[in-house]
Design a protein around this motif. Structure first.
Motif, PDB file in Angstrom:
ATOM      1  N   VAL A  75       1.186  -1.025  -0.174  1.00 45.78           N
ATOM      2  CA  VAL A  75       0.413   0.038   0.037  1.00 45.78           C
ATOM      3  C   VAL A  75       0.932   1.156   0.001  1.00 45.78           C
ATOM      4  O   VAL A  75       1.868   1.111   0.884  1.00 45.78           O
ATOM      5  N   VAL A  76       0.780   2.073  -1.348  1.00 42.78           N
ATOM      6  CA  VAL A  76       1.589   3.600  -1.137  1.00 42.78           C
ATOM      7  C   VAL A  76       0.202   4.427  -1.109  1.00 42.78           C
ATOM      8  O   VAL A  76      -0.305   4.202  -2.381  1.00 42.78           O
ATOM      9  N   SER A  77       0.988   5.736  -0.656  1.00 46.77           N
ATOM     10  CA  SER A  77      -0.590   7.100  -0.712  1.00 46.77           C
ATOM     11  C   SER A  77       0.254   7.284  -1.634  1.00 46.77           C
ATOM     12  O   SER A  77       1.498   6.616  -2.477  1.00 46.77           O
ATOM     13  N   GLN A  78      -1.010   7.843  -2.853  1.00 46.65           N
ATOM     14  CA  GLN A  78      -0.641   8.781  -3.512  1.00 46.65           C
ATOM     15  C   GLN A  78      -1.934   9.393  -4.363  1.00 46.65           C
ATOM     16  O   GLN A  78      -2.325   9.583  -4.640  1.00 46.65           O
ATOM     17  N   PHE A  79      -1.357  10.230  -3.516  1.00 50.32           N
ATOM     18  CA  PHE A  79      -2.369  12.420  -3.913  1.00 50.32           C
ATOM     19  C   PHE A  79      -2.208  12.458  -5.125  1.00 50.32           C
ATOM     20  O   PHE A  79      -3.737  12.594  -5.227  1.00 50.32           O
ATOM     21  N   THR A  80      -1.237  12.005  -6.026  1.00 53.39           N
ATOM     22  CA  THR A  80      -1.618  12.879  -7.046  1.00 53.39           C
ATOM     23  C   THR A  80      -2.742  11.754  -8.292  1.00 53.39           C
ATOM     24  O   THR A  80      -3.093  12.613  -9.105  1.00 53.39           O
ATOM     25  N   LEU A  81      -3.239  11.055  -7.309  1.00 59.76           N
ATOM     26  CA  LEU A  81      -4.485  10.313  -8.172  1.00 59.76           C
ATOM     27  C   LEU A  81      -5.815  11.255  -8.365  1.00 59.76           C
ATOM     28  O   LEU A  81      -6.115  11.223  -8.862  1.00 59.76           O
ATOM     29  N   ALA A  82      -5.869  12.214  -7.402  1.00 54.83           N
ATOM     30  CA  ALA A  82      -6.673  13.094  -7.448  1.00 54.83           C
ATOM     31  C   ALA A  82      -6.267  14.346  -8.215  1.00 54.83           C
ATOM     32  O   ALA A  82      -6.943  15.617  -8.381  1.00 54.83           O
ATOM     33  N   ALA A  83      -5.592  14.704  -9.029  1.00 51.67           N
ATOM     34  CA  ALA A  83      -4.629  14.741 -10.371  1.00 51.67           C
ATOM     35  C   ALA A  83      -6.618  15.554 -11.054  1.00 51.67           C
ATOM     36  O   ALA A  83      -7.134  14.550 -11.188  1.00 51.67           O
ATOM     37  N   ASP A  84      -6.622  16.789 -10.795  1.00 50.82           N
ATOM     38  CA  ASP A  84      -7.412  17.763 -12.459  1.00 50.82           C
ATOM     39  C   ASP A  84      -6.500  18.139 -12.914  1.00 50.82           C
ATOM     40  O   ASP A  84      -6.325  18.829 -13.519  1.00 50.82           O
ATOM     41  N   THR A  85      -6.976  16.892 -14.499  1.00 52.84           N
ATOM     42  CA  THR A  85      -6.498  18.490 -16.013  1.00 52.84           C
ATOM     43  C   THR A  85      -7.074  18.790 -16.107  1.00 52.84           C
ATOM     44  O   THR A  85      -6.700  19.144 -17.805  1.00 52.84           O
ATOM     45  N   ARG A  86      -8.334  19.319 -16.180  1.00 52.91           N
ATOM     46  CA  ARG A  86      -9.113  19.484 -16.855  1.00 52.91           C
ATOM     47  C   ARG A  86      -8.751  20.648 -18.287  1.00 52.91           C
ATOM     48  O   ARG A  86      -8.902  21.575 -19.164  1.00 52.91           O
TER      49      ARG A  86
END
Length: 147
Positions: A75-86
């Motif tokens: 298990v690795v935390s990965q805040f970049t999965l919340a990226a909004d690229t719109r």
């Protein structure tokens, strides 16, 4: 909550060149808590992770779970999965949960996996981690608590 699962032959996470978490066959779970998440979302996605049948059976069909193969989860935390690229070319991470909440939810996700009997290794929240893996298949599955 968002979880990116990768079926792996092996995976490891290093911090400053030191291995802090390492598994053999199983799943690498990149985990991101987003605004509005709570323990219920972590529990639901941990349950899905435990039971998801993405490992091959004797007939070569994806019919076995990580628990069925006696696999482990990194298990690795990965805040970049919340990226909004719109908008524009620089991602926004404003939708990610606040660090204290995110850390507790990522830990709760891992605890739920452990409670289900899975061996769990972890990275370190907020650290500059180097993740290595051998993706098996490759098989990569996206889980999202809002979907």
């Amino acid at each position: 909550m968002r979880v990116l699962l990768q079926r792996v032959s092996e995976a490891a996470v290093r911090i400053d060149g030191v291995i802090v978490g390492e598994i053999g066959p199983g799943l690498l779970a990149l985990v991101c808590a987003v605004e509005g998440d709570g323990q219920a979302e972590a529990e639901r996605l941990a349950g899905k992770t435990t039971k998801l049948r993405i490992f091959e059976d004797d007939a070569g069909k994806m019919n076995r779970s990580v628990a069925d193969i006696d696999g482990s989860v990194l298990v690795v935390s990965q805040f970049t999965l919340a990226a909004d690229t719109r908008k524009g070319n620089r991602p926004s991470f404003i939708g990610a949960a606040a660090p204290d909440l995110a850390n507790s939810l990522v830990e709760h996700f891992g605890s739920c996996l452990k409670s289900a009997g899975l061996p769990v290794e972890t990275g370190r929240f907020g650290a500059d981690m180097k993740v290595s893996l051998i993706n098996d298949g490759p098989v990569t599955i996206w889980l999202d608590s809002t979907a």
